[in-house]
Design an enzyme around this catalytic site. Sequence first.
Site, PDB file in Angstrom:
ATOM      1  N   ASP A  75      49.397  33.866  41.499  1.00 58.91           N
ATOM      2  CA  ASP A  75      50.153  33.543  40.159  1.00 58.91           C
ATOM      3  C   ASP A  75      51.398  33.796  40.523  1.00 58.91           C
ATOM      4  OD1 ASP A  75      49.963  32.798  37.272  1.00 58.91           O
ATOM      5  OD2 ASP A  75      50.560  34.995  37.125  1.00 58.91           O
ATOM      6  N   GLU A 108      50.975  29.469  43.569  1.00 58.47           N
ATOM      7  CA  GLU A 108      51.219  28.729  42.121  1.00 58.47           C
ATOM      8  C   GLU A 108      52.776  28.746  42.194  1.00 58.47           C
ATOM      9  OE1 GLU A 108      52.068  28.552  37.577  1.00 58.47           O
ATOM     10  OE2 GLU A 108      51.999  30.515  38.868  1.00 58.47           O
TER      11      GLU A 108
HETATM   12  C1  GLC Z   1      51.423  31.421  35.739  1.00 54.84           C
HETATM   13  C2  GLC Z   1      50.300  30.940  34.738  1.00 54.84           C
HETATM   14  C3  GLC Z   1      50.896  30.829  33.322  1.00 54.84           C
HETATM   15  C4  GLC Z   1      51.259  32.436  32.877  1.00 54.84           C
HETATM   16  C5  GLC Z   1      52.195  32.954  33.887  1.00 54.84           C
HETATM   17  C6  GLC Z   1      52.444  34.614  33.676  1.00 54.84           C
HETATM   18  O1  GLC Z   1      52.591  30.410  35.622  1.00 54.84           O
HETATM   19  O2  GLC Z   1      49.959  29.679  35.102  1.00 54.84           O
HETATM   20  O3  GLC Z   1      49.962  30.477  32.305  1.00 54.84           O
HETATM   21  O4  GLC Z   1      52.001  32.466  31.578  1.00 54.84           O
HETATM   22  O5  GLC Z   1      51.717  32.819  35.164  1.00 54.84           O
HETATM   23  O6  GLC Z   1      51.314  35.092  34.342  1.00 54.84           O
END
Ligand code: GLC
Length: 648
Positions: A295, A337
Site C-alpha cells: 500500500d 500500489e
Molecule cells: C491506498 C489505499 C487508499 C488509502 C491509502 C492510505 O492508496 O488504496 O484507499 O486511503 O492507501 O492507506
Amino acid sequence: MLDTALPPTIHESRLSLQRLLPRLRKSFPTEIEGADWAAFEDRLERHFPVLFDLLWQVYGPSYDFFFHVEQILRTCAESWLERDADLKSLDAIREGHAHWYQSNRVVGAMAYVDLFSGDLSGLREKISYLNELGVTYLHLMPLFKSPDGDDDGGYAISSYREVDPALGTMDDLRELAAELRQQGMSLVLDFVFNHTSDEHEWAQQARKGSEEFEKYYWMFPDREEPDQYEQTLRPIFPDAHPGSFTYHTSIGKWVWTTFNNFQWDLNYKNPDVFNAMAGEMLYLANAGVEMLRMDAVPFLWKEKGTNCENLEQAHLLIQAFNAIARIAAPALIFKSEAIVAPDEIKKYVSEEECHLSYNPPLMVQLWNSLASRNARLMLHSLPKRFELPQGCSWVNYLRCHDDIGWGFEDRDMWEVGMNPHDHRWFLNHFFTGNHESSFGRGRLFQHNPVTGDARICGTTASLCGLEKALYEGDELQTEYAIRRILMLYGIIFTMGGIPLIYLGDEIGLVNDYDYPEDPEKAGDDRWLHRPSFDWEKAENRKNPDTVEGKLFSGMLKLSQIRKNNQAFHETRTEFVDVGNHHVFGYFRVHEGQSILCLANFNDEPAIVSATRLRQLGMRKTFTDLVAGQSIVATERLVLEPLQFMAIL
Ligand code: GLC
C-alpha cells in the site's frame, strides 16, 4: 581471503553471515534439526548478500547496523521455523514455478469482507460463487483491527496481528486462507506499511512519551520542520486534511500524517521500524497470505526539499522486504500500489521489488476512450509504457475501491493535440453527468477549486451508463451500458496481465447513495462506489434475460476465453493501429497462438478494412471467440457499437 574483485558490501555480507550464522544456529538448538533448516540456510546463502547490500545502502552509516542485521536474521529464522508445512510445500512449488502469476489461468477479484459476505466465515460460504467466475486470486480489503468510526476503509491498522472482531479472528483468517489454497485460490491482503493508526500499540506508547516509540513516527515539537517539509509536499486528501501534519494536543506535537489525521506515517529512517514491519510482514505470510498489495509505496521515505514521493530509498526498502520474503516465505509475492505519474509506476516493478503492479495507465485510458469514444490517446500512450521487466506482470483493473484520477502523461496528450487541462475538465464533467454526451453518473472527489483538479467516484456500472439507462427505462441505452462494461472487461481479461474484477461489477451494481447516512462513511465519497454486495440480484445471474444474467454470463465467457487460450499467457501485447481511431486493437501471441483483440469505443458501428486486416496478417475467415462465430471479411470487418472481439 578477500576477493578484491567483489564490491565491498559482498565481502562484508559474507563476513557478516559467517559470523552470524553460528549464533543463529545456537539460538534455535533443537528446532534446526532436519531438512527444513537446511533449506533455510540455502536460501540465506543465496539472498543474504542482496539483503545486506540494500540495508547497507539505507542504514549503513548507523552505528548499530550489524545489531539490526542480526535482529532481522533472527526474525527470518523464527518466522521460518513457525511456518506451517503446507505453506512450506507451497514455497517449494512456487520456487520451482516462479512466474505462476503470469498464467492465463489467473483471474483476480477484490471485495470488502463485510460488504461481500458479512464476515470471514460467511466468505467461506461464498467460495463457490468465486469458483463459478473462475477466480484464482482474491484480494480482501483491510480486515485488521482499526479505530472505531472513520478508519479509511480499514487502511488505518491498529494491529497487524488481530482481525477486526466484527469479521472474525486470526484463526478464521488462517482457515480461510487454507481453504482458498485448497480450492486453487491465492489470498491477497494489503500490507499497509507506510503508516499505522494512531491507536496502534506503537502509537499509544509514543503518545505516552516513550522515547523508543516516538522514534517510530515523525513527531515534531513545533511547526519549524513541518513548514520546511510542506514547501515541497502535495496534499493527498485536501478536503479532509489540507496539510501533511496533524497537531495532537494531548501530546503537544505535530505528527506526520500523509493521509488522514489518524494515520501516522512510520519513520523508516529508524531501522527498528523496518525490522518491526518485516516481522509483521512475515506474520501475514505465515497466516497464509500469498500476495501482499504494497500500500502507498511512493510515500515510504521522506527527505526535505523533495516531494517525499518515489525516493530511491523507498525502492531500496521494498527490495529489502522482498529479499526477506525470499529467505523466510518464498511463496510470498508483492503487488505495488503506486498511483503516481505513469513513468514512475514502472520503477516499482521488477522481480527484486514488486512482481506485480496495478496498471493505472491502462485504467485511465479505458475510461478516457469510453468518454471520448475513440482510442487515439490510448494507442499513442500505452505502447510506450506497457512492457515490463521479465517475470513481472500488470494487474489490469477498471476500478478499485479508490477514486479514478486522470494520471495521463501531459506530454502524450499534447502530442495527440489535446490540451491536458481542458481534457481533464471534460472528463470530470463527463463522468459526473454534466456534459451533453454523458452517460456517466459519478461524483467529483477531492475537488481542488484552486487548481481545478478533481478525481472521480462511481461504480463501473454507474460510470458506464447503466444507472442512467435503468433510471430512464431506456432499453437501447441499457444494452449499450452492458456492452460497455463487457467491452472494458474484455480488454481487462485479454490484455497482458492479471484481470481484477471488483466484485459486484459482474452483476452491475450501481452507486450506493445511502453511504452518507453512516457516520463512519459520510466524510469519504469513495463509499459511493463501495456498495454492499446484493445476493438477491446475484441470483438473477441464472436468468439470461436479466441485466445481471447478461453481465455475469458475459464475464464468465471472458474468463473462460482467457483460460482456454494460451495466447493470453504472460504479458506480451502488441498494439496495432487498425486504421480506425474508434477501434482499439492489440495482438496477444504465445506458443504459436495469435489472437487479435478489437474494441469499438463508439456508439456507432466501426469498420476495419480488409486490406488493413491482411496487412496485419489476418486471413479472410476467422473466428470471434467472444461471439462464438466465424466471420468472413472479404472487403471489411464491421464491429457493432461497443463490440469487443477476440479473433483467431
Ligand atoms: C491506498 C489505499 C487508499 C488509502 C491509502 C492510505 O492508496 O488504496 O484507499 O486511503 O492507501 O492507506
